[in-house]
Design a protein around this motif. Structure first.
Motif, short mmCIF file in Angstrom:
data_model
loop_
_atom_site.label_atom_id
_atom_site.label_comp_id
_atom_site.label_asym_id
_atom_site.label_seq_id
_atom_site.Cartn_x
_atom_site.Cartn_y
_atom_site.Cartn_z
N SER A 167 0.81 -1.22 0.00
CA SER A 167 0.00 0.00 0.00
C SER A 167 0.84 1.28 0.00
N VAL A 168 2.14 1.15 0.25
CA VAL A 168 3.03 2.31 0.22
C VAL A 168 3.14 2.86 -1.22
N PHE A 169 3.03 1.95 -2.19
CA PHE A 169 3.20 2.34 -3.59
C PHE A 169 1.90 2.87 -4.16
N SER A 170 1.96 4.05 -4.76
CA SER A 170 0.75 4.64 -5.34
C SER A 170 0.41 4.03 -6.69
N ASP A 171 1.41 3.38 -7.33
CA ASP A 171 1.16 2.79 -8.64
C ASP A 171 2.24 1.76 -8.96
N ILE A 172 1.91 0.88 -9.88
CA ILE A 172 2.87 -0.05 -10.45
C ILE A 172 2.90 0.27 -11.94
N ILE A 173 4.06 0.69 -12.40
CA ILE A 173 4.23 1.08 -13.80
C ILE A 173 5.22 0.13 -14.44
N THR A 174 4.80 -0.47 -15.55
CA THR A 174 5.67 -1.42 -16.25
C THR A 174 5.92 -0.92 -17.67
N VAL A 175 6.80 -1.62 -18.35
CA VAL A 175 7.18 -1.26 -19.72
C VAL A 175 6.28 -1.90 -20.77
N GLU A 176 5.29 -2.68 -20.35
CA GLU A 176 4.46 -3.40 -21.30
C GLU A 176 3.84 -2.51 -22.38
N GLU A 177 3.32 -1.36 -22.00
CA GLU A 177 2.69 -0.47 -22.99
C GLU A 177 3.69 0.05 -24.02
N VAL A 178 4.91 0.28 -23.57
CA VAL A 178 5.95 0.82 -24.44
C VAL A 178 6.57 -0.28 -25.30
N LYS A 179 6.60 -1.48 -24.75
CA LYS A 179 7.16 -2.66 -25.43
C LYS A 179 8.66 -2.50 -25.72
N LYS A 180 9.33 -1.89 -24.77
CA LYS A 180 10.79 -1.77 -24.76
C LYS A 180 11.22 -1.92 -23.31
N PHE A 181 12.49 -2.12 -23.10
CA PHE A 181 13.01 -2.31 -21.75
C PHE A 181 13.92 -1.17 -21.34
N LYS A 182 14.06 -1.00 -20.02
CA LYS A 182 15.04 -0.06 -19.50
C LYS A 182 16.42 -0.53 -19.99
N PRO A 183 17.28 0.34 -20.37
CA PRO A 183 17.28 1.79 -20.21
C PRO A 183 16.82 2.57 -21.44
N HIS A 184 15.97 2.00 -22.29
CA HIS A 184 15.50 2.73 -23.48
C HIS A 184 14.80 4.03 -23.05
N PRO A 185 15.11 5.15 -23.68
CA PRO A 185 14.51 6.43 -23.28
C PRO A 185 12.98 6.44 -23.32
#
Length: 195
Positions: A167-185
């Motif tokens: 509950s400390v985290f306000s959101d979970i954000i993943t790369v799925e929508e972008v369909k690229k991985f970190k460290p891609h800008p």
């Protein structure tokens, strides 16, 4: 706002060695865990740089690797296609096991190990940091991960160490929508838009 990576920052990927030991022994488990993580990261970097995808002949089950060259046959060049991190994680496991000259895991063992990834332990400094953030409403923590929404959600809500602080985290954000991985800008632009 503060964004935390999940795997390797909040959760220790080395802690999967406990589950690996049940299948491969205490001696080999830490090496397999480290190799698994190494390939997990390496493949995301390769996928970003090569726009790679699963070859048409591959399925989502563990792959047999050519041990003489340690090639990864499922990683082939394609045009801007995305491989979910859960698949990358499973394939990295297969590669790590092959590199350690062990038999490829059957579906039951693979399933057990992938499920155990939902219950990784946190690093020792995570609990006090999250307790402090829970008392600091001016800072908005989010989880920001290469993982799939399902994989990351499972880990945040099922890890015995992390779930009490979900509950400390306000959101979970993943790369799925972008369909690229970190460290891609593009991934960081996605994070900025989401928060």
């Amino acid at each position: 706002m503060i964004a935390f990576d999940l795997y390797g920052t909040l959760l220790s990927t080395e802690s999967i060695a406990k589950e690996l030991a049940k299948h491969y022994g205490e001696e080999k488990a830490p090496t397999i865990a480290a190799t698994w993580r190494k390939y997990q990261l390496e493949y995301t970097w390769r996928l970003n740089s090569m726009s790679a995808s699963l070859s048409p002949s591959s399925s989502v089950r563990p792959v047999t690797f050519d041990r003489s060259y340690m090639k990864c046959p499922w990683l082939t060049v394609a045009s801007d296609q995305y491989i979910p991190f859960s698949t990358v994680t499973q394939r990295s496991l297969g590669h790590a096991i092959a590199e350690n000259n062990l038999a490829s895991p059957d579906e039951e063992v693979t399933s057990s190990l992938m499920s155990a990834y939902d219950s990784l332990s946190t690093f020792p400094d995570v609990t006090p940091a999250l307790e402090s953030l829970a008392k600091t409403p001016s800072i908005i923590p989010v989880v920001f991960s290469n993982g799939t929404q399902q994989m990351v959600g499972n880990s945040v809500h099922h890890s015995p160490d992390l779930s009490p602080y979900a509950s400390v985290f306000s959101d979970i954000i993943t790369v799925e929508e972008v369909k690229k991985f970190k460290p891609h800008p593009d991934v960081y632009h996605h994070l900025a838009k989401k928060v």
